[in-house]
Design a protein around this motif. Structure first.
Motif, PDB file in Angstrom:
ATOM      1  N   THR A   5     -11.012   3.767  -8.129  1.00  0.00           N
ATOM      2  CA  THR A   5     -11.929   4.352  -7.163  1.00  0.00           C
ATOM      3  C   THR A   5     -11.206   4.967  -5.969  1.00  0.00           C
ATOM      4  N   TRP A   6      -9.963   4.621  -5.779  1.00  0.00           N
ATOM      5  CA  TRP A   6      -9.169   5.200  -4.694  1.00  0.00           C
ATOM      6  C   TRP A   6      -8.326   6.374  -5.175  1.00  0.00           C
ATOM      7  N   GLY A   7      -8.621   6.865  -6.375  1.00  0.00           N
ATOM      8  CA  GLY A   7      -7.859   7.978  -6.924  1.00  0.00           C
ATOM      9  C   GLY A   7      -7.944   9.233  -6.081  1.00  0.00           C
ATOM     10  N   GLY A   8      -9.092   9.469  -5.452  1.00  0.00           N
ATOM     11  CA  GLY A   8      -9.236  10.635  -4.589  1.00  0.00           C
ATOM     12  C   GLY A   8      -8.355  10.533  -3.359  1.00  0.00           C
ATOM     13  N   HIS A   9      -8.219   9.334  -2.821  1.00  0.00           N
ATOM     14  CA  HIS A   9      -7.363   9.123  -1.651  1.00  0.00           C
ATOM     15  C   HIS A   9      -5.903   9.384  -2.005  1.00  0.00           C
ATOM     16  N   ILE A  10      -5.465   8.870  -3.154  1.00  0.00           N
ATOM     17  CA  ILE A  10      -4.074   9.096  -3.569  1.00  0.00           C
ATOM     18  C   ILE A  10      -3.834  10.583  -3.801  1.00  0.00           C
ATOM     19  N   ALA A  11      -4.796  11.266  -4.409  1.00  0.00           N
ATOM     20  CA  ALA A  11      -4.655  12.707  -4.613  1.00  0.00           C
ATOM     21  C   ALA A  11      -4.472  13.420  -3.274  1.00  0.00           C
ATOM     22  N   SER A  12      -5.235  13.001  -2.260  1.00  0.00           N
ATOM     23  CA  SER A  12      -5.127  13.650  -0.945  1.00  0.00           C
ATOM     24  C   SER A  12      -3.767  13.403  -0.319  1.00  0.00           C
ATOM     25  N   LEU A  13      -3.173  12.228  -0.561  1.00  0.00           N
ATOM     26  CA  LEU A  13      -1.831  11.963  -0.052  1.00  0.00           C
ATOM     27  C   LEU A  13      -0.806  12.922  -0.655  1.00  0.00           C
ATOM     28  N   ALA A  14      -1.103  13.397  -1.877  1.00  0.00           N
ATOM     29  CA  ALA A  14      -0.210  14.352  -2.530  1.00  0.00           C
ATOM     30  C   ALA A  14      -0.571  15.798  -2.200  1.00  0.00           C
ATOM     31  N   GLY A  15      -1.568  15.988  -1.340  1.00  0.00           N
ATOM     32  CA  GLY A  15      -1.953  17.330  -0.944  1.00  0.00           C
ATOM     33  C   GLY A  15      -2.854  18.047  -1.919  1.00  0.00           C
ATOM     34  N   THR A  16      -3.569  17.291  -2.749  1.00  0.00           N
ATOM     35  CA  THR A  16      -4.482  17.900  -3.703  1.00  0.00           C
ATOM     36  C   THR A  16      -5.813  17.170  -3.637  1.00  0.00           C
TER      37      THR A  16
ATOM     38  N   VAL B 283       7.874  13.539  -5.886  1.00  0.00           N
ATOM     39  CA  VAL B 283       9.169  12.966  -6.266  1.00  0.00           C
ATOM     40  C   VAL B 283       9.231  11.467  -5.997  1.00  0.00           C
ATOM     41  N   GLY B 284       8.097  10.848  -5.699  1.00  0.00           N
ATOM     42  CA  GLY B 284       8.089   9.418  -5.464  1.00  0.00           C
ATOM     43  C   GLY B 284       7.014   9.028  -4.477  1.00  0.00           C
ATOM     44  N   VAL B 285       7.080   7.775  -4.041  1.00  0.00           N
ATOM     45  CA  VAL B 285       6.111   7.262  -3.079  1.00  0.00           C
ATOM     46  C   VAL B 285       6.823   6.408  -2.040  1.00  0.00           C
ATOM     47  N   ARG B 286       6.176   6.293  -0.896  1.00  0.00           N
ATOM     48  CA  ARG B 286       6.628   5.360   0.129  1.00  0.00           C
ATOM     49  C   ARG B 286       5.524   4.331   0.314  1.00  0.00           C
ATOM     50  N   THR B 287       5.909   3.069   0.334  1.00  0.00           N
ATOM     51  CA  THR B 287       4.952   1.993   0.556  1.00  0.00           C
ATOM     52  C   THR B 287       5.235   1.356   1.908  1.00  0.00           C
ATOM     53  N   SER B 288       4.485   0.336   2.220  1.00  0.00           N
ATOM     54  CA  SER B 288       4.699  -0.383   3.470  1.00  0.00           C
ATOM     55  C   SER B 288       6.034  -1.116   3.489  1.00  0.00           C
ATOM     56  N   ARG B 289       6.704  -1.221   2.325  1.00  0.00           N
ATOM     57  CA  ARG B 289       7.959  -1.986   2.262  1.00  0.00           C
ATOM     58  C   ARG B 289       9.148  -1.235   1.693  1.00  0.00           C
TER      59      ARG B 289
ATOM     60  N   GLU C 272       0.830  -1.201   0.000  1.00  0.00           N
ATOM     61  CA  GLU C 272       0.000   0.000   0.000  1.00  0.00           C
ATOM     62  C   GLU C 272       0.867   1.254   0.000  1.00  0.00           C
ATOM     63  N   VAL C 273       0.493   2.226  -0.818  1.00  0.00           N
ATOM     64  CA  VAL C 273       1.166   3.521  -0.799  1.00  0.00           C
ATOM     65  C   VAL C 273       0.714   4.268   0.445  1.00  0.00           C
ATOM     66  N   THR C 274       1.663   4.555   1.316  1.00  0.00           N
ATOM     67  CA  THR C 274       1.349   5.267   2.558  1.00  0.00           C
ATOM     68  C   THR C 274       1.671   6.749   2.479  1.00  0.00           C
ATOM     69  N   GLU C 275       2.459   7.130   1.466  1.00  0.00           N
ATOM     70  CA  GLU C 275       2.857   8.535   1.355  1.00  0.00           C
ATOM     71  C   GLU C 275       3.259   8.835  -0.088  1.00  0.00           C
ATOM     72  N   VAL C 276       2.788   9.950  -0.603  1.00  0.00           N
ATOM     73  CA  VAL C 276       3.344  10.506  -1.839  1.00  0.00           C
ATOM     74  C   VAL C 276       4.411  11.504  -1.407  1.00  0.00           C
ATOM     75  N   LEU C 277       5.639  11.242  -1.797  1.00  0.00           N
ATOM     76  CA  LEU C 277       6.757  12.057  -1.340  1.00  0.00           C
ATOM     77  C   LEU C 277       6.782  13.383  -2.084  1.00  0.00           C
ATOM     78  N   LEU C 278       6.918  14.464  -1.336  1.00  0.00           N
ATOM     79  CA  LEU C 278       6.937  15.810  -1.898  1.00  0.00           C
ATOM     80  C   LEU C 278       8.241  16.496  -1.524  1.00  0.00           C
ATOM     81  N   ARG C 279       8.755  17.248  -2.463  1.00  0.00           N
ATOM     82  CA  ARG C 279       9.943  18.057  -2.211  1.00  0.00           C
ATOM     83  C   ARG C 279       9.712  19.414  -2.859  1.00  0.00           C
ATOM     84  N   GLY C 280       9.606  20.453  -2.020  1.00  0.00           N
ATOM     85  CA  GLY C 280       9.322  21.774  -2.557  1.00  0.00           C
ATOM     86  C   GLY C 280       7.997  21.839  -3.279  1.00  0.00           C
ATOM     87  N   GLY C 281       7.015  21.064  -2.797  1.00  0.00           N
ATOM     88  CA  GLY C 281       5.691  21.037  -3.420  1.00  0.00           C
ATOM     89  C   GLY C 281       5.595  20.154  -4.639  1.00  0.00           C
ATOM     90  N   ARG C 282       6.664  19.466  -4.990  1.00  0.00           N
ATOM     91  CA  ARG C 282       6.684  18.620  -6.180  1.00  0.00           C
ATOM     92  C   ARG C 282       6.673  17.145  -5.772  1.00  0.00           C
TER      93      ARG C 282
END
Length: 406
Positions: A203-214, A183-189, A171-181
Motif C-alpha cells: 500500500t506504500w508503493g505510491g510513496h516509494i515511487a514518489s521517492l524515485a521521482g515517478t 542505483v540504490g536506496v538510503r535507509t535510516s541506518r 525506513e527507506v528515506t531516499e531512492v538514490l538516483l544517478r543520471g535519472g537512474r
C-alpha cells in the motif's frame, strides 16, 4: 549510518510479494537485500487470510497470473517447511438463485477456456461438500485449484529460503538516483547500492515511487476479518457467496461486504470480506463487523451461536484497473515495481517473483508483462485500462450502500 553495501538487487518491502521476489531472484543467482521499515509480513500480508484463488478471477491477465502462481505454490509447498500450512482445500462459490447461478455458469465457461477447473454442483451436492451450509441455495461451482497458506509464515519461510540480507526496522528515506537512474536506496541506518531497486512496498508503493521521482496511483482499501473460537472442521472449503466476485471488481469507495467463510488447520473459522477506501483509517467499524457476522450466519447457520474471539483488519494495495504493477519502470531505469495486487497479493506472489526475476536476468518471462506495465496510468491519449473483471457474475440488488480480504 553504517557502511555502504552493494548487492545485485534491493527489494523494498518484506511482505509476501517482496519475499517471493527475493526467493526467485536469489534462485537466479543474484545477491539480494530486503529492507522494510517494519517486520516481515508486518503490513498487508500479516492482515490477510492467505487466499490462493483462481475462482474469483475472470479470464484475462490476472487469471493467467493466478494460474501460474497456483502451480508455483504447489512447488513451494513441497520445498518450504510445513509451517506455511499450504492447504489445497478448494473453493466453493454459492448461488442463491437460478439467475445468479446462470451468471456463474457463464463466468466459469470463460475460466475453463483458460485452464481453470470448475465443476457445477447442484443443491444436494452443495450439502455433500459442505454439510453445514444453509439449505435453499440454487447451486454453485466447485474450484479444486483454490488453496490457502498461513500468510505470515509463508512470507517468512520464502524470505528465509532466499538467503537475502534482511534490514528490518529501517525506513527507506531516499531512492538514490544517478543520471535519472535508480542505483540504490538510503535507509535510516545504511546505504544500499544496487543496479536494480524493486518497489514491493504494498500500500506504500505510491510513496516509494514518489521517492524515485515517478508516480504509481496505489491506494489503500481497508478490509476486516472475524476470527471465531476453535471449532471442529465445520467448514471444509473456502466458501463464498457469488456477490463477492462483484465486490472484488468494484471501484466504489464505500463499504461493501460479502460472506467468505473458511476453516483453518488450527480450528478457528475466518470470516470476511469487507472493502472500503477510507485512507489509512485504522479505527474500528461496528457496521463492517455486524455485516460480516450476519452474512456468515446466513450462509452457515451453525456459526450463529459461535463466539468471535477477535477481529483484525488491513489495507489492500488498490490500483484503479485492479491489476498489479509488475516490471521495469521506463521513466526511471533501474526501478522495478511489484505492487498493487489489492487482495490477491498472497496468491499472486510467486508468479510476480518469477516475472521480476526474469526481467532482472534477461530471461524470457513466463507471462507477457504488457498488461502490468507500471507506466500505463500516465500514457498520453489513452484512457485507464478497463478492469479485467468488468463483467462479474450478476448478484441480487443490494439494499445497503455499496463499496481479498486484506
Amino acid at each position: 549510518m553504517s557502511q555502504t553495501h552493494s548487492p545485485d538487487v534491493v527489494i523494498i518491502g518484506a511482505g509476501v510479494v517482496g519475499a517471493a521476489c527475493a526467493y526467485y531472484a536469489s534462485r537466479s543467482g543474484l545477491s539480494v537485500a530486503v529492507v522494510d521499515r517494519g517486520s516481515v509480513a508486518g503490513g498487508t500480508t500479516g492482515a490477510g487470510e492467505g487466499n490462493l484463488l483462481v475462482s474469483d478471477k475472470e479470464a484475462g491477465p490476472e487469471l493467467a497470473l493466478a494460474l501460474l502462481s497456483a502451480r508455483l505454490w504447489r512447488e513451494l509447498a513441497a520445498a518450504l517447511p510445513a509451517q506455511t500450512e499450504y492447504e489445497p482445500k478448494g473453493g466453493l462459490v454459492v448461488a442463491p438463485d437460478e439467475t445468479t447461478l446462470g451468471a456463474l455458469r457463464a463466468f466459469a465457461d470463460g475460466q475453463r477456456a483458460c485452464g481453470v477447473l470448475a465443476a457445477e454442483v447442484g443443491p444436494d451436492e452443495l450439502r455433500e461438500l459442505e454439510p453445514h451450509l444453509a439449505p435453499g441455495r440454487a447451486g454453485g461451482f466447485h474450484y479444486p485449484q483454490d488453496a490457502q497458506v498461513q500468510p505470515a509464515q509463508a512470507a517468512a519461510r520464502l524470505l528465509a529460503a532466499s538467503g537475502a540480507a534482511r534490514h528490518l526496522g529501517e525506513e527507506v528515506t531516499e531512492v538514490l538516483l544517478r543520471g535519472g537512474r535508480a542505483v540504490g536506496v538510503r535507509t535510516s541506518r545504511r546505504t544500499l547500492l544496487a543496479p536494480a531497486v524493486i518497489n514491493a512496498a504494498g500500500t506504500w508503493g505510491g510513496h516509494i515511487a514518489s521517492l524515485a521521482g515517478t508516480t504509481l496511483p496505489v491506494m489503500p482499501r481497508r478490509g476486516f476479518v472475524l476470527v471465531t473460537e476453535p471449532l471442529p472442521r465445520v467448514v471444509r472449503h473456502k466458501v463464498y457467496a457469488a456477490d463477492y466476485i462483484a465486490d472484488v471488481a468494484s471501484d466504489s469507495a464505500a463499504l461493501q461486504s460479502s460472506a467468505v467463510v473458511e476453516g483453518t488447520p488450527a480450528g478457528p473459522v475466518l470470516i470476511g470480506a469487507t472493502r472500503e477506501r477510507v485512507g489509512f483509517d485504522r479505527g474500528p467499524s461496528t457496521e463492517a463487523l455486524r455485516r460480516l457476522a450476519g452474512q456468515a450466519a446466513r450462509l452457515f447457520p451453525v456459526l450463529a451461536g459461535v463466539r468471535v474471539l477477535r477481529s483484525y483488519h488491513g489495507f489492500r494495495p488498490y490500483l484503479p484497473d485492479h491489476l498489479p504493477a509488475i516490471g521495469p519502470d521506463p521513466r526511471v531505469p533501474g526501478l522495478l515495481h511489484a505492487c498493487g495486487h489489492e487482495g490477491a497479493g498472497i496468491g499472486l506472489a510467486p508468479a510476480t517473483g518469477a516475472l521480476i526475476a526474469a526481467v532482472l536476468t534477461g530471461a524470457a518471462p513466463p507471462l507477457p508483462l504488457a498488461p502490468f506495465r507500471p507506466e500505463r496510468f500516465e500514457e498520453p491519449g489513452e484512457p485507464p485500462p478497463a478492469s479485467p473483471s468488468a463483467a462479474p457474475p450478476a448478484s441480487p440488488p443490494r439494499h445497503h450502500t455499496p463499496e481479498e480480504h486484506p
